[in-house]
Design an enzyme around this catalytic site. Structure first.
Site, short mmCIF file in Angstrom:
data_model
loop_
_atom_site.label_atom_id
_atom_site.label_comp_id
_atom_site.label_asym_id
_atom_site.label_seq_id
_atom_site.Cartn_x
_atom_site.Cartn_y
_atom_site.Cartn_z
N SER A 27 -3.45 2.22 11.25
CA SER A 27 -2.98 2.76 12.53
C SER A 27 -3.86 3.89 13.03
O SER A 27 -4.17 4.82 12.30
CB SER A 27 -1.57 3.34 12.37
N HIS A 58 -1.45 -4.82 15.73
CA HIS A 58 -2.73 -4.21 16.07
C HIS A 58 -3.58 -5.27 16.75
O HIS A 58 -3.08 -6.22 17.28
CB HIS A 58 -3.43 -3.69 14.80
N HIS A 80 2.57 -5.60 7.99
CA HIS A 80 3.34 -4.70 7.12
C HIS A 80 4.61 -5.43 6.69
O HIS A 80 5.19 -6.18 7.46
CB HIS A 80 3.75 -3.44 7.87
N TYR A 82 7.53 -4.32 6.50
CA TYR A 82 8.70 -3.98 7.33
C TYR A 82 8.81 -4.86 8.56
O TYR A 82 9.85 -4.91 9.21
CB TYR A 82 8.70 -2.49 7.72
N GLU A 83 7.72 -5.60 8.91
CA GLU A 83 7.78 -6.46 10.07
C GLU A 83 8.59 -7.72 9.79
O GLU A 83 8.92 -8.47 10.72
CB GLU A 83 6.36 -6.82 10.53
N ALA A 110 -2.60 5.20 7.77
CA ALA A 110 -2.02 6.47 8.20
C ALA A 110 -0.95 6.83 7.18
O ALA A 110 -0.24 5.95 6.69
CB ALA A 110 -1.40 6.32 9.58
N MET A 208 3.37 3.12 4.59
CA MET A 208 4.05 1.82 4.61
C MET A 208 3.09 0.64 4.46
O MET A 208 3.40 -0.47 4.90
CB MET A 208 4.85 1.68 5.92
N SER A 209 1.93 0.87 3.87
CA SER A 209 0.95 -0.23 3.79
C SER A 209 0.06 -0.09 2.56
O SER A 209 0.41 0.60 1.61
CB SER A 209 0.07 -0.22 5.06
N ASN A 232 0.63 13.36 9.68
CA ASN A 232 1.76 14.30 9.81
C ASN A 232 2.11 14.81 8.43
O ASN A 232 1.75 14.19 7.43
CB ASN A 232 2.98 13.56 10.41
N HIS A 244 6.20 8.12 15.86
CA HIS A 244 5.09 7.18 15.76
C HIS A 244 3.96 7.60 16.70
O HIS A 244 2.78 7.48 16.36
CB HIS A 244 5.57 5.77 16.10
N1 HPA Z 1 5.79 8.22 6.23
C1 HPA Z 1 5.48 6.91 6.09
N2 HPA Z 1 4.47 6.32 6.72
C2 HPA Z 1 3.71 7.10 7.51
C3 HPA Z 1 3.97 8.46 7.69
C4 HPA Z 1 5.05 9.06 7.01
O1 HPA Z 1 5.35 10.27 7.13
N3 HPA Z 1 3.02 8.91 8.55
C5 HPA Z 1 2.22 7.86 8.86
N4 HPA Z 1 2.64 6.75 8.23
#
Ligand code: HPA
Length: 270
Positions: A27, A58, A80, A82-83, A110, A208-209, A232, A244
């Protein structure tokens, strides 16, 4: 599913391609693909066994070409878990990298930073991972032609490649943390209590990946390097809620540094 059909499609589009390094862009990191020279792009939709690009969310394109003097195969976009697709949605793409002759795959993502000292927009070299998603892309009948039933994961993230990535970051003057990435299913960001628990488990970042692709790549005999863009601070560690949009914006900021580090890494590769 076997990679034979996707491989023969690619062979007709790019008969000469002999990539050495595979790249998977996470991402906010998609702009890196724009730097690839002499690019031949093939849509995932044209490659049998690839995830639906709509689902991947993407670009959904495979790019073959040259980056910093190396022949690369870049996967723009991943599926992913979760999709809602299967845990092995990235099996054909990763095995195709191996079938094309790649020896190395660089996984990017990310992630939320857990360990104190990390700031949004910085990078973390993945030293190891924790599979906390309760899923695994290698579940099911094993294809012995790809790899062993019980692959070793003692040093899942290749030591010499980690050293090379650190040297590349130092050479570029880009700050590179190093730590353990924990895979959560998502799609929600974690609770604050989960993040405290993950810190106690030894995680430095959460996302998540990437873990499924690392497992698939190690199974197929590829050497793996991984870099997270810390978009973050993980839940409860920063000021307020995680969005997001924030992760995408910070991913774009981290992409500039990551692009320099990756170019240097590829350029200096023996
Ligand atoms: N948690 C999970 N996945 C993420 C995060 C997070 O804080 N930031 C970017 N992808």
């Amino acid at each position: 599913m076997s990679v034979a059909a996707a491989l023969s499609t690619l062979r007709t589009r790019a008969p000469e391609a002999a990539p050495r390094v595979g790249l998977i862009l996470g991402s906010g990191l998609d702009p890196l693909a724009a730097d690839i020279e002499d690019a031949v792009e093939v849509a995932y939709a044209d490659l049998a066994g690839f995830p639906d690009p709509g689902v991947a969310g993407h670009a959904g394109r495979l790019v073959l070409g040259r980056l910093a003097g190396q022949s690369v195969a870049c996967l723009r976009g991943r599926a992913h878990l979760y999709e809602g697709g299967p845990a092995d949605a990235m099996a054909v793409p990763v095995r195709l990298l191996a079938a094309l002759g790649c020896e190395i795959v660089v996984l990017t993502n990310a992630a939320g930073g857990i360990t104190p000292g990390m700031a949004a927009g910085e990078l973390m070299l993945i030293s190891d991972h924790i599979n906390f998603a309760g899923a695994n892309p290698l579940v099911g009948p094993n294809d012995d032609a790809v790899g062993p039933r019980f692959p070793d994961m003692t040093e899942a993230y290749d030591g010499p490649l980690r050293a090379a990535m650190k040297a590349a970051a130092a050479g570029e003057g880009v700050r590179l943390h190093e730590g353990v990435y924990l895979w959560c299913l998502g799609p929600n960001f974690e609770t604050s209590a989960e993040i405290r628990a993950f810190a106690a488990l030894g995680a430095d970042a959460v996302g998540m990946s990437t873990v499924p692709e690392c497992l698939l790549a190690r199974h197929a005999g590829l050497r793996v390097a991984g870099v997270s863009s810390i978009t973050n601070l993980a839940a409860g560690l920063g000021a307020g809620a995680i969005s997001h949009d924030e992760t995408l914006a910070m991913g774009a900021r981290a992409a500039a540094g990551l692009s320099r580090v990756l170019r240097r890494f590829l350029q200096d590769m023996p």
